[in-house]
Design a protein around this motif. Structure first.
Motif, PDB file in Angstrom:
ATOM      1  N   SER A  89     -21.853 -24.790   4.554  1.00  0.00           N
ATOM      2  CA  SER A  89     -23.093 -24.960   3.781  1.00  0.00           C
ATOM      3  C   SER A  89     -24.316 -24.714   4.647  1.00  0.00           C
ATOM      4  O   SER A  89     -25.293 -24.092   4.202  1.00  0.00           O
ATOM      5  N   THR A  90     -24.291 -25.181   5.891  1.00  0.00           N
ATOM      6  CA  THR A  90     -25.420 -24.937   6.794  1.00  0.00           C
ATOM      7  C   THR A  90     -25.611 -23.444   7.028  1.00  0.00           C
ATOM      8  O   THR A  90     -26.738 -22.931   6.990  1.00  0.00           O
ATOM      9  N   LYS A  91     -24.531 -22.727   7.253  1.00  0.00           N
ATOM     10  CA  LYS A  91     -24.634 -21.275   7.438  1.00  0.00           C
ATOM     11  C   LYS A  91     -25.202 -20.609   6.191  1.00  0.00           C
ATOM     12  O   LYS A  91     -26.004 -19.663   6.281  1.00  0.00           O
ATOM     13  N   LYS A  92     -24.787 -21.089   5.030  1.00  0.00           N
ATOM     14  CA  LYS A  92     -25.288 -20.520   3.779  1.00  0.00           C
ATOM     15  C   LYS A  92     -26.805 -20.725   3.665  1.00  0.00           C
ATOM     16  O   LYS A  92     -27.549 -19.814   3.263  1.00  0.00           O
ATOM     17  N   TYR A  93     -27.277 -21.913   4.043  1.00  0.00           N
ATOM     18  CA  TYR A  93     -28.704 -22.190   3.956  1.00  0.00           C
ATOM     19  C   TYR A  93     -29.483 -21.377   4.989  1.00  0.00           C
ATOM     20  O   TYR A  93     -30.576 -20.866   4.708  1.00  0.00           O
ATOM     21  N   LEU A  94     -28.936 -21.256   6.199  1.00  0.00           N
ATOM     22  CA  LEU A  94     -29.588 -20.445   7.225  1.00  0.00           C
ATOM     23  C   LEU A  94     -29.678 -18.984   6.808  1.00  0.00           C
ATOM     24  O   LEU A  94     -30.690 -18.310   7.051  1.00  0.00           O
ATOM     25  N   GLN A  95     -28.625 -18.496   6.165  1.00  0.00           N
ATOM     26  CA  GLN A  95     -28.623 -17.112   5.699  1.00  0.00           C
ATOM     27  C   GLN A  95     -29.647 -16.909   4.593  1.00  0.00           C
ATOM     28  O   GLN A  95     -30.386 -15.919   4.588  1.00  0.00           O
ATOM     29  N   ALA A  96     -29.721 -17.865   3.667  1.00  0.00           N
ATOM     30  CA  ALA A  96     -30.705 -17.767   2.588  1.00  0.00           C
ATOM     31  C   ALA A  96     -32.128 -17.791   3.147  1.00  0.00           C
ATOM     32  O   ALA A  96     -32.997 -17.016   2.713  1.00  0.00           O
ATOM     33  N   TYR A  97     -32.364 -18.678   4.111  1.00  0.00           N
ATOM     34  CA  TYR A  97     -33.682 -18.751   4.745  1.00  0.00           C
ATOM     35  C   TYR A  97     -34.036 -17.402   5.382  1.00  0.00           C
ATOM     36  O   TYR A  97     -35.149 -16.893   5.206  1.00  0.00           O
ATOM     37  N   SER A  98     -33.084 -16.830   6.109  1.00  0.00           N
ATOM     38  CA  SER A  98     -33.325 -15.536   6.766  1.00  0.00           C
ATOM     39  C   SER A  98     -33.639 -14.449   5.755  1.00  0.00           C
ATOM     40  O   SER A  98     -34.527 -13.613   5.971  1.00  0.00           O
ATOM     41  N   GLU A  99     -32.921 -14.440   4.652  1.00  0.00           N
ATOM     42  CA  GLU A  99     -33.171 -13.435   3.619  1.00  0.00           C
ATOM     43  C   GLU A  99     -34.558 -13.601   3.023  1.00  0.00           C
ATOM     44  O   GLU A  99     -35.222 -12.607   2.669  1.00  0.00           O
ATOM     45  N   GLY A 100     -35.027 -14.839   2.911  1.00  0.00           N
ATOM     46  CA  GLY A 100     -36.390 -15.067   2.434  1.00  0.00           C
ATOM     47  C   GLY A 100     -37.420 -14.511   3.387  1.00  0.00           C
ATOM     48  O   GLY A 100     -38.401 -13.871   2.974  1.00  0.00           O
ATOM     49  N   VAL A 101     -37.228 -14.736   4.686  1.00  0.00           N
ATOM     50  CA  VAL A 101     -38.138 -14.183   5.691  1.00  0.00           C
ATOM     51  C   VAL A 101     -38.128 -12.661   5.624  1.00  0.00           C
ATOM     52  O   VAL A 101     -39.181 -12.006   5.632  1.00  0.00           O
TER      53      VAL A 101
END
Length: 916
Positions: free
Chosen positions: A153-165
């Motif tokens: 789940s943490t990796k999923k959130y980090l990936q989503a954050y990166s995609e937003g940036v």
């Protein structure tokens, strides 16, 4: 310091109205015209369109790739965003997008720093810093954490954050992102890379580095051995005063049967003593001195090294508050930065459910998803630095073939790194590691010279002495701290909060807690090493001897101290000792803060409670601004007994008569006392420290040696550093020196009071003569700095805050610095005061660390909580939100902190909808 000449008025100029902010555009145009005429340096010409292009869109709609539904971004009058979404991934994707809108340049610089790639942006001047950071390997460890430790789940959130940036970056030139790129002339051949999840994880390593505790003390103590005796070194590192300044946890211990910490248990403390191999530091002075110089050049993202820096947090149970529910305060003391290190934000699931679990608000780091300090609908939490000793320097015996360990030569673990340099050729370095960690001494200038014309090999040249220095540090092992951030953000009670804290491995922090069920608590988390019997980590250890090696496992989390609803009804953490070492079997550190701030906060709370009163949100806010000087309370009675003949010095001495020891910005008494304190330190202790500890700070202006007449003009003054012994140094003046002086002042004939090297023809001996000299020197110094008329003296004129842009604001052309920087602000507060606007006596009176934010959380009604940031939400120099909170911050004011949907809606001035 000269008056503020930047585009935005600031300092003690009153509160800026919204009309003034809107009118700032005219000043911007003037500055831009001047910039074009001057060529701005680097050939970058800024236009109004260039400036406006970087401003975030805050209304209307923007399509954001990857969203599963609409996301609303609601900003208040200070530009603080509250994000509303229907899924966790949408929430963190939007967080990445919004933070990039306001702060991408800051984020880009930060990730280049954490990965040792500053030279790619700023050229050859950063090669040494990059080399050291590559040696530490922050990015390498962050990658290992992402690959092997973090939850799905943490990796999923980090990936989503990166995609937003990256959605924000898509299709933008650098000049469209931030005006700093244009100033650096990076727009032609520099395009910001896509954001990567590991860019976010690596930031935790930077946090851990700046909060690593006593590494500099290890170096300093070792260097002191060249000039001071063991007793003298002990004098400068006194034991923690447990009987006077209470530790955080006052009850409980580790159960002998279960091995777990229990509030109802009492145990004996650690028997760990000080021990290093005889002569282990001989021949290592040059390496340790070089390492100390290197550390000074590493960017301190969170704050400068030095005793006194820390943070305040405290929580009061409902039985003692006006609301009947807990109140929680926090104000981390960090380096002043522009923009502030913190970014205020709310992250809200419209409906909290299994697919959207977060409803939290508080202080975030740009470049990292989640909330670091703040509250959700059920709990609130705050951080201060625990100060655990999580680093050790090991002295290694090395050859070209490897390092010695228990009589055998073992091969180095090596890796080659290539540092790319903007506008120059690449540089290759080899990093060598022992079983105790990387050889940080390899990064001194000697290696660079030797390796300049030689091919890179897997073994760096021997230092000549046969020694090197390795760093053992818990943060160089992969961990799960990023998991802890997300778990803490959604914790509902004490149990789930402690479960989250268990994964908060580095940096080790004091965590305070309160909830809406009227409970308060404290937990000490972190990966803290167990050292072998007899070794306390206060000095570098011989790496060639296994008896100094850390034990395999750290202190178990279950054995770390905690408190839950203590009977006294409050918990205070301000970097003091966590628990009395006589009552605890594990060594946490020997280098605590000395409890000056924590005890002052405790005294203020107790005074209110014992008087039968209840503590309000306003009381908590007032406590945060308490600026009483504890060292002044100690020393002023002695200073007033000194018989001063010189009428001008006597005039200044009278400022201390009747003074209440508060350090308000307009106080002449505070100005004079702090100058006296600085001179006392220089004359008594500074002269006796080895030259390797000489500070790089400012010298001071004093009367010529031997001249005791009145000061007629500033030309009669000389630079004190030019008159003093070449081997002199000066302490930083933190609360460790408060404790040193508490003992020393009772020994009037101690050799520490001998000021034979003070530049005086008649060397002074004894306490009173030295205090008299300090009173005179301070009078002359302030005459030079503030004028002869003591009626014009104020502490704020000496104790000024300048906010500097993190890159060009410190080293760019003067015009750019004036455009990007803000200040000065004349501040009150001071060293080891609760209002900890810290200054370093080794360098002057300017503010070098600050309460980087302040918050008071009301667990009865979250919408009645209050907060403030040092600067503002925006990292764009011309935005109205660049420093729009600073005037209020400097005056001790707090802003309303909306949390509920209704309260947020009422405070919203701009709404942006992000659509799939």
């Amino acid at each position: 310091m000269p008056a503020n000449t930047s585009a935005a008025p600031s300092g003690n100029h009153g509160q800026q109205s919204r009309k003034k902010k809107r009118g700032r555009g005219r000043l911007i145009v003037i500055v831009l015209v001047l910039a074009v005429i001057a060529g701005i340096g680097y050939g970058a010409y800024w236009s109004v369109d260039t400036v406006r292009a970087s401003f975030p869109q805050t209304t209307g709609e923007i399509k954001l790739e990857g969203l599963s539904g609409n996301v609303e971004v609601k900003r208040d009058d200070y530009g603080i965003p509250q994000i509303y979404a229907d899924s966790d991934t949408d929430l963190f994707r939007a967080q990445g997008f919004v933070q990039a809108q306001d702060r991408f340049y800051e984020m880009d610089v930060r990730r280049h720093m954490t990965s040792g790639r500053l030279s790619e942006m700023f050229g050859s001047g950063q090669v040494k810093t990059d080399s050291f950071l590559r040696t530490l390997g922050w990015r390498k460890v962050a990658q290992q954490e992402y690959d092997t430790k973090l939850s799905a789940s943490t990796k999923k959130y980090l990936q989503a954050y990166s995609e937003g940036v990256n959605s924000y970056l898509k299709g933008k030139d650098a000049k469209d992102i931030s005006v700093e790129y244009a100033a650096l002339n990076l727009t032609g051949d520099y395009t910001p890379e896509k954001w990567d999840p590991v860019d976010s994880v690596a930031w935790l390593k930077a946090m851990a580095w700046d909060l690593r505790s006593n590494m500099q003390d290890e170096i300093d103590r070792s260097l002191m051995t060249t000039r001071l005796s063991t007793k003298q070194i002990d004098d400068l590192y006194p034991a923690y005063p447990y009987s006077r300044n209470a530790p955080i946890v006052t009850e409980g211990g580790v159960d002998a049967v279960t091995g777990k910490f229990d509030q109802s248990t009492s145990t004996e403390g650690s028997t760990t003593g000080s021990n290093t191999a005889s002569g282990a530091t001989q021949g290592l002075q040059s390496q340790l001195s070089a390492l100390s110089d290197t550390l000074d050049e590493i960017p301190a993202l969170l704050g400068p090294s030095g005793s006194g820096i820390g943070s305040n947090s405290w929580v009061v149970a409902g039985k003692y508050t006006t609301t009947g529910m807990p109140l929680l305060a926090n104000d981390p003391h960090l380096a002043p930065q522009l923009p502030s290190l913190w970014y205020q934000m709310g992250l809200h699931c419209r409906t909290v459910s299994a697919t959207c679990q977060y409803d939290t608000a508080g202080y975030t780091f740009s470049g990292m998803p989640g909330v670091i300090i703040g509250h959700n609908a059920d709990i609130s939490w705050g951080f201060t630095n625990l100060g655990a000793d999580v680093t050790d320097l090991y002295l290694e015996k090395v050859t070209d073939d490897g390092y010695l360990y228990d009589g055998e030569t073992k091969p180095f673990t090596t890796r080659e790194e290539t540092i790319k340099v903007a506008g120059g050729s690449s540089k290759k370095i080899v990093i060598r590691e022992t079983n105790n960690g990387p050889l940080v001494s390899d990064r001194d200038t000697e290696l660079e010279k030797v390796g300049k014309d030689a091919p890179v090999t897997n073994s760096a040249p021997d230092r000549g002495t046969g020694y090197a220095v390795a760093l053992k540090w818990t943060a160089l092992q992969p961990g799960k701290s990023m998991d802890a951030v997300f778990e803490m953000d959604k914790a509902k009670d004490w149990g789930s909060f402690r479960a989250a804290a268990k994964d908060f491995e580095v940096p080790s922090q004091n965590l305070i807690y309160a909830d809406t069920k009227n409970h308060i608590g404290y937990q000490a988390p972190g990966t803290i090493p167990q050292r072998p019997e007899g070794y306390d980590g206060t000095m570098p250890a011989p790496g060639w001897d296994s008896k100094y090696a850390w034990k395999k496992d750290p202190i178990p989390f279950s054995a770390l101290p905690y408190e839950y609803d203590p009977p006294r009804g409050y918990i205070v953490t301000a970097n003091q000792a966590v628990i009395d070492e006589k009552k605890y079997p594990y060594l946490l550190t020997k280098d605590w803060g000395y409890g000056t701030r924590s005890q002052r906060i405790t005294d203020l709370i107790q005074s209110k409670i014992k008087g039968g009163g209840k503590i309000s949100t306003e009381d908590m806010q007032t406590m945060q601004m308490d600026n009483s000087s504890e060292i002044a309370k100690l020393l002023t009675p002695y200073l007033l007994k000194i018989d001063i003949k010189d009428p001008q010095v006597r005039e200044a001495q009278k400022l201390l008569e009747g003074w209440d020891y508060t350090q308000e910005p307009d106080s002449a008494s505070a100005a004079y006392f702090n100058a006296v304190w600085r001179n006392i330190l220089m004359l008594s202790i500074g002269d006796k420290l080895p030259k390797e500890l000489r500070p790089k700070g400012d010298c001071i202006n004093v009367h010529p040696a031997g001249d005791t007449g009145p000061v007629d003009d500033q030309d009669s003054l000389v630079r004190e550093c030019g008159e003093r012994d070449a081997d002199s140094a000066q302490p930083d003046g933190g609360d460790r020196y408060f404790e040193v002086m508490r003992k020393l002042v009772k020994e009037p004939n101690s050799s520490w009071w001998d000021a034979a090297k003070s530049g005086v023809d008649d060397p002074s001996k004894g306490r009173d003569k030295l205090l008299g000299r300090a009173l005179k020197d301070a009078r002359w110094e302030l005459t030079a700095k503030l004028g002869k008329d003591i009626d014009t003296w104020t502490w704020g004129r000496l104790h000024q805050l300048m906010l500097r842009n993190q890159t060009l604001g410190t080293s760019g052309p003067g015009l750019i610095q004036r455009v990007l920087n803000r200040g000065p602000w004349n501040l009150g507060g001071g060293e080891a005061a609760v209002d900890a606007t810290g200054w370093n006596a080794a360098g002057g009176y300017g503010v070098v660390w600050v309460p980087s934010m302040r918050m008071v959380v009301n667990l009865k009604d979250m919408d009645k909580s209050r907060w403030i940031n040092l600067t503002g939400a925006s990292g764009h120099a011309y935005s109205a939100h660049y420093t729009d909170q600073t005037d209020k911050w400097s005056d001790g004011e707090l802003l309303d902190w909306s949390f509920s949907k209704d309260a947020v809606d009422k405070s919203t001035v701009d709404t942006l909808t992000l659509t799939p």
